[in-house]
Design an enzyme around this catalytic site. Structure first.
Site, short mmCIF file in Angstrom:
data_model
loop_
_atom_site.label_atom_id
_atom_site.label_comp_id
_atom_site.label_asym_id
_atom_site.label_seq_id
_atom_site.Cartn_x
_atom_site.Cartn_y
_atom_site.Cartn_z
N CYS A 238 0.88 -0.94 0.01
CA CYS A 238 -0.40 -0.43 0.05
C CYS A 238 0.89 1.41 0.23
CB CYS A 238 -0.53 -0.19 1.20
SG CYS A 238 -1.56 1.43 1.03
N CYS B 173 0.58 3.08 3.29
CA CYS B 173 1.46 2.53 4.65
C CYS B 173 3.05 3.29 4.26
CB CYS B 173 1.00 0.94 4.28
SG CYS B 173 -0.51 1.05 4.42
#
Length: 460
Positions: free
Chosen positions: A380, A383
């Site tokens: 991600c 993230c």
């Protein structure tokens, strides 16, 4: 240095225009006629066969400054066999041919091939670049937009500025009033915060778009590969639309052009600033990707532009349905990336929790120490963007009595994380107090060290 950059970019645009003949005599499209049909006269523009829209539907949207009439001597009849030969195009091969072409060249080819049967989808954000590219081709073009009824006031003012600047009329499509009324009466004005945005977008955007596209043979979008994680990474510059039907109906009846698919966002903005075109004033307030007012937020430095859209949902599926064909194909790519991506938040100050470990934290009513835990997926982008701040936070909390952990919540763990850990999108941060039955979810989109530390301090 800034002035030199602008000058070099202007020179690049100038050379490109010279290469396509834009500074020479205006190119007159070859217009030829064939026998009339029940739907009206057929037209040919350029080298491809197209079905012209009815004049009354096109007259208010074609840019007047681009319109031109061909001399009567250019009229001729097209044999049926020639019409059939020119109506079929191998779009996969065309996409490969245009893969490294400039947006201006792609736009020119699209308008050449489809004439009045193609239109630019304008969202009120940086799609103004598409209109500028269309203007530079010197060809007639159409623009349409979806007015959902929930746009920002700044967006409506931007629409007006664009119409005045280009001397055009945008073709607005509106949702069905009865459908909107039924949705709002049954579920309220903000149901999408609870059960997802797809239902509202279907009523306010997807169905109006479907009506608009049924009157076209092709449309032009501002999709870019770098726009949305997990959904747009592989879009071609031209394709048979996988989701919608065009004028002739049926699968394969609509062609979708993405002239800026291979262009990065920063280069789009270099072009916009260099050409000095109108922009939405929301951009100066931190908005990058702009949609409906209740579903759009500014983004912080370092955040991906789509993080400001439907921020309460999973990042990998941030599509409203207008480009839903992307999700089915590219969701596989996200999963494959997830299996190959190296792990993140790697430091001794952060505890790597297993499924059993996070379940134990959930069960305990009295914990010896409070915990801050991030639910993440290593693939991600969001993230990855907060990795340094989370590591710095863990170092600041070292020795303070607060444990810092991470739990990988994608793949097989995702259903559990959604049901038991309040996972909405990656990353999700939870604080487990010493005396509380369950975790407290971090409610903010701010992921800098100071904001996260303030969250911990008020709860520890």
């Amino acid at each position: 240095m800034a002035s030199a950059t602008v000058f070099s970019f202007q020179a690049l645009v100038y050379r490109e225009l010279r290469a396509t003949g834009m500074f020479g005599p205006i190119r007159q499209p070859e217009i030829v006629s064939s026998p009339a049909t029940a739907r009206g006269n057929r037209m040919r523009i350029g080298f491809r066969a197209v079905q012209a829209v009815e004049p009354q539907r096109r007259s208010e949207s074609v840019a007047p400054l681009c319109a031109s009439a061909a001399p009567s001597s250019s009229l001729r009849t097209i044999p049926a066999e020639e019409e059939k030969a020119t109506s079929t195009v191998a779009y996969e091969e065309l996409a490969k041919e245009l893969e490294h072409a400039s947006p201006l060249a792609i736009m020119d080819r699209a308008l050449e091939m489809f004439g009045g049967d193609i239109a630019i989808a304008f969202s009120g954000a940086e799609d103004v670049a598409l209109i500028e590219y269309a203007r530079l081709t010197g060809r007639p073009f159409r623009v349409f937009s979806l007015d959902t009824g929930r746009l920002n006031a700044e967006t409506y003012r931007f629409f007006d500025a664009v119409e005045r600047h280009y001397d055009i009329r945008i073709e607005y499509m509106f949702p069905d009033a009865l459908e909107v009324q039924a949705l709002v009466r049954s579920k309220g004005l903000f149901s999408f915060y609870e059960d997802g945005h797809q239902e509202c977008c279907k009523v306010r955007k997807v169905r109006p778009l479907r009506r608009a596209l049924k009157g076209l043979k092709a449309w032009i979008t501002g999709q870019r590969k770098d726009q949305s994680p997990g959904t747009r990474a592989n879009i071609p510059v031209v394709q048979v639309d996988p989701s919608f039907e065009g004028l002739e109906g049926g699968s394969g009846s609509l062609i979708k052009w993405n002239p800026v698919a291979n262009v990065e966002g920063k280069d789009i903005w270099n072009f916009i600033r260099t050409m000095d075109v109108p922009i939405n004033s929301l951009h100066s307030q931190g908005y990058v990707s702009i949609g409906c007012e209740p579903c759009t937020r500014p983004v912080l430095p370092g955040q991906h532009e789509r993080e400001g859209r439907w921020w309460w949902e999973d990042a990998k599926a941030k599509e409203c349905g207008l480009h839903k064909g992307n999700i089915v194909q590219d969701s596989l790519n996200v999963q494959s990336i997830g299996t190959q991506a190296s792990d993140i938040f790697e430091t001794q100050a952060i505890v790597n929790l297993t499924r059993a470990g996070i379940e134990n934290l959930l069960k305990l009513d009295n914990r010896r120490e409070p915990w801050l835990v991030v639910l993440y997926a290593p693939w991600c982008q969001f993230c990855q963007a907060m990795e340094s701040s989370y590591i710095e936070l863990s170092e600041k909390l070292s020795g303070s009595g607060v444990k810092v952990g991470k739990f990988r919540a994608d793949g097989d763990q995702k259903p559990f994380a959604k049901q038991e850990l309040q996972l909405g999108s990656f990353p999700t941060m939870l604080f487990f107090p010493t005396h509380a039955p369950g975790p407290i979810k971090y409610p903010s989109e701010r992921r800098d060290v100071d904001s996260l530390l303030a969250f911990v301090n008020v709860l520890r």
